[in-house]
Design a protein around this motif. Sequence first.
Motif, PDB file in Angstrom:
ATOM      1  N   MET A   4       1.237 -12.015   3.019  1.00 18.76           N
ATOM      2  CA  MET A   4       0.219 -11.944   2.003  1.00 18.76           C
ATOM      3  C   MET A   4      -0.060 -13.343   1.483  1.00 18.76           C
ATOM      4  SD  MET A   4       1.401  -8.569   0.021  1.00 18.76           S
ATOM      5  CE  MET A   4       2.601  -7.804   1.064  1.00 18.76           C
ATOM      6  N   GLU A   5      -1.304 -13.683   1.441  1.00 22.87           N
ATOM      7  CA  GLU A   5      -1.642 -15.077   1.192  1.00 22.87           C
ATOM      8  C   GLU A   5      -1.777 -15.491  -0.264  1.00 22.87           C
ATOM      9  OE1 GLU A   5      -5.482 -12.847   1.897  1.00 22.87           O
ATOM     10  OE2 GLU A   5      -3.616 -12.958   2.986  1.00 22.87           O
ATOM     11  N   THR A   6      -1.872 -14.579  -1.200  1.00 21.19           N
ATOM     12  CA  THR A   6      -2.031 -14.991  -2.599  1.00 21.19           C
ATOM     13  C   THR A   6      -0.977 -14.351  -3.494  1.00 21.19           C
ATOM     14  OG1 THR A   6      -3.520 -13.183  -3.193  1.00 21.19           O
ATOM     15  CG2 THR A   6      -4.550 -15.201  -2.334  1.00 21.19           C
ATOM     16  N   LEU A   7      -0.742 -15.015  -4.605  1.00 17.93           N
ATOM     17  CA  LEU A   7       0.173 -14.487  -5.607  1.00 17.93           C
ATOM     18  C   LEU A   7      -0.291 -13.119  -6.079  1.00 17.93           C
ATOM     19  CD1 LEU A   7       2.421 -14.614  -7.756  1.00 17.93           C
ATOM     20  CD2 LEU A   7       0.897 -16.034  -9.126  1.00 17.93           C
ATOM     21  N   SER A   8      -1.570 -12.972  -6.325  1.00 15.29           N
ATOM     22  CA  SER A   8      -2.067 -11.690  -6.834  1.00 15.29           C
ATOM     23  C   SER A   8      -1.822 -10.557  -5.841  1.00 15.29           C
ATOM     24  CB  SER A   8      -3.552 -11.779  -7.205  1.00 15.29           C
ATOM     25  OG  SER A   8      -4.341 -12.073  -6.086  1.00 15.29           O
ATOM     26  N   LYS A   9      -2.009 -10.812  -4.562  1.00 13.00           N
ATOM     27  CA  LYS A   9      -1.767  -9.766  -3.553  1.00 13.00           C
ATOM     28  C   LYS A   9      -0.292  -9.415  -3.467  1.00 13.00           C
ATOM     29  CE  LYS A   9      -5.835 -10.417  -0.755  1.00 13.00           C
ATOM     30  NZ  LYS A   9      -6.388 -10.641   0.569  1.00 13.00           N
ATOM     31  N   ARG A  10       0.561 -10.449  -3.498  1.00 10.83           N
ATOM     32  CA  ARG A  10       2.007 -10.184  -3.447  1.00 10.83           C
ATOM     33  C   ARG A  10       2.452  -9.422  -4.690  1.00 10.83           C
ATOM     34  NH1 ARG A  10       1.500 -15.318  -1.351  1.00 10.83           N
ATOM     35  NH2 ARG A  10       1.971 -16.325  -3.345  1.00 10.83           N
ATOM     36  N   LEU A  11       1.963  -9.838  -5.840  1.00  3.13           N
ATOM     37  CA  LEU A  11       2.349  -9.184  -7.090  1.00  3.13           C
ATOM     38  C   LEU A  11       1.902  -7.726  -7.106  1.00  3.13           C
ATOM     39  CD1 LEU A  11       3.524  -9.219  -9.922  1.00  3.13           C
ATOM     40  CD2 LEU A  11       1.355 -10.168 -10.728  1.00  3.13           C
ATOM     41  N   CYS A  12       0.666  -7.469  -6.752  1.00  2.00           N
ATOM     42  CA  CYS A  12       0.169  -6.092  -6.744  1.00  2.00           C
ATOM     43  C   CYS A  12       0.920  -5.235  -5.729  1.00  2.00           C
ATOM     44  CB  CYS A  12      -1.324  -6.071  -6.472  1.00  2.00           C
ATOM     45  SG  CYS A  12      -2.298  -6.679  -7.860  1.00  2.00           S
ATOM     46  N   HIS A  13       1.242  -5.819  -4.591  1.00  2.00           N
ATOM     47  CA  HIS A  13       1.987  -5.092  -3.551  1.00  2.00           C
ATOM     48  C   HIS A  13       3.331  -4.601  -4.081  1.00  2.00           C
ATOM     49  CE1 HIS A  13       3.969  -4.188   0.243  1.00  2.00           C
ATOM     50  NE2 HIS A  13       4.914  -5.062  -0.081  1.00  2.00           N
ATOM     51  N   VAL A  14       4.110  -5.503  -4.678  1.00  2.00           N
ATOM     52  CA  VAL A  14       5.443  -5.099  -5.133  1.00  2.00           C
ATOM     53  C   VAL A  14       5.374  -4.260  -6.412  1.00  2.00           C
ATOM     54  CG1 VAL A  14       6.728  -6.906  -3.970  1.00  2.00           C
ATOM     55  CG2 VAL A  14       5.876  -7.328  -6.253  1.00  2.00           C
ATOM     56  N   ARG A  15       4.384  -4.507  -7.253  1.00  2.00           N
ATOM     57  CA  ARG A  15       4.222  -3.684  -8.459  1.00  2.00           C
ATOM     58  C   ARG A  15       3.888  -2.252  -8.066  1.00  2.00           C
ATOM     59  NH1 ARG A  15       0.070  -1.782 -11.095  1.00  2.00           N
ATOM     60  NH2 ARG A  15      -1.360  -3.052  -9.900  1.00  2.00           N
ATOM     61  N   ASP A  16       2.973  -2.097  -7.134  1.00  2.00           N
ATOM     62  CA  ASP A  16       2.605  -0.760  -6.660  1.00  2.00           C
ATOM     63  C   ASP A  16       3.784  -0.077  -5.967  1.00  2.00           C
ATOM     64  OD1 ASP A  16       0.039  -1.097  -7.640  1.00  2.00           O
ATOM     65  OD2 ASP A  16      -0.832  -1.563  -5.676  1.00  2.00           O
ATOM     66  N   ALA A  17       4.515  -0.831  -5.137  1.00  2.00           N
ATOM     67  CA  ALA A  17       5.666  -0.268  -4.426  1.00  2.00           C
ATOM     68  C   ALA A  17       6.736   0.202  -5.401  1.00  2.00           C
ATOM     69  CB  ALA A  17       6.246  -1.295  -3.461  1.00  2.00           C
ATOM     70  N   ALA A  18       6.847  -0.481  -6.532  1.00  2.00           N
ATOM     71  CA  ALA A  18       7.834  -0.096  -7.551  1.00  2.00           C
ATOM     72  C   ALA A  18       7.317   1.020  -8.455  1.00  2.00           C
ATOM     73  CB  ALA A  18       8.214  -1.305  -8.399  1.00  2.00           C
ATOM     74  N   GLY A  19       6.038   1.358  -8.315  1.00  2.00           N
ATOM     75  CA  GLY A  19       5.460   2.419  -9.135  1.00  2.00           C
ATOM     76  C   GLY A  19       5.294   2.033 -10.592  1.00  2.00           C
ATOM     77  N   LEU A  20       5.053   0.749 -10.841  1.00  2.00           N
ATOM     78  CA  LEU A  20       4.930   0.264 -12.212  1.00  2.00           C
ATOM     79  C   LEU A  20       3.475   0.043 -12.604  1.00  2.00           C
ATOM     80  CD1 LEU A  20       7.737  -2.452 -12.177  1.00  2.00           C
ATOM     81  CD2 LEU A  20       7.869  -0.164 -13.168  1.00  2.00           C
ATOM     82  N   ARG A  21       3.191   0.304 -13.859  1.00  2.00           N
ATOM     83  CA  ARG A  21       1.883  -0.031 -14.427  1.00  2.00           C
ATOM     84  C   ARG A  21       1.972  -1.458 -14.975  1.00  2.00           C
ATOM     85  NH1 ARG A  21       1.316   3.628 -19.155  1.00  2.00           N
ATOM     86  NH2 ARG A  21       3.473   2.992 -19.313  1.00  2.00           N
ATOM     87  N   HIS A  22       0.820  -2.033 -15.287  1.00  2.00           N
ATOM     88  CA  HIS A  22       0.803  -3.373 -15.885  1.00  2.00           C
ATOM     89  C   HIS A  22       1.686  -3.407 -17.132  1.00  2.00           C
ATOM     90  CE1 HIS A  22      -3.209  -4.937 -14.021  1.00  2.00           C
ATOM     91  NE2 HIS A  22      -2.370  -4.491 -13.124  1.00  2.00           N
ATOM     92  N   GLN A  23       1.622  -2.365 -17.941  1.00  2.36           N
ATOM     93  CA  GLN A  23       2.401  -2.302 -19.178  1.00  2.36           C
ATOM     94  C   GLN A  23       3.899  -2.328 -18.897  1.00  2.36           C
ATOM     95  OE1 GLN A  23      -0.068  -0.289 -18.274  1.00  2.36           O
ATOM     96  NE2 GLN A  23      -1.453   0.116 -19.981  1.00  2.36           N
TER      97      GLN A  23
END
Length: 70
Positions: free
Chosen positions: A1-20
Motif C-alpha cells: 500500500m503506497e500511502t499512509l491513509s491506505k495503510r491506516l484505513c486497511h488496518v483500522r478496518d481489519a481491526a473493526g474500529l471506528r475513527h472514534q
Amino acid sequence: METLSKRLCHVRDAAGLRHQDLAALARCSVAQIGHLCTGLRDDPATSYLDGIAAGLDVDLDWLAGGRGEE
C-alpha cells in the motif's frame, strides 16, 4: 500500500474500529484520525502516529512509510 491513509484505513478496518475507537486508543482527536484516513494529512512525522501504531498493534515504520512488515 503506497500511502499512509491506505495503510491506516486497511488496518483500522481489519481491526473493526471506528475513527472514534482509534482516536481513543491513540489519545488523539477524531479529526486527526479523519484527516489521516482521508489523506488530508499524510505526514508520517505526526506526534500521534506512535499511539496509532501502538493502538493498532502494527509496526510504526510500516504504518508511516510502508517499510517492513505490517
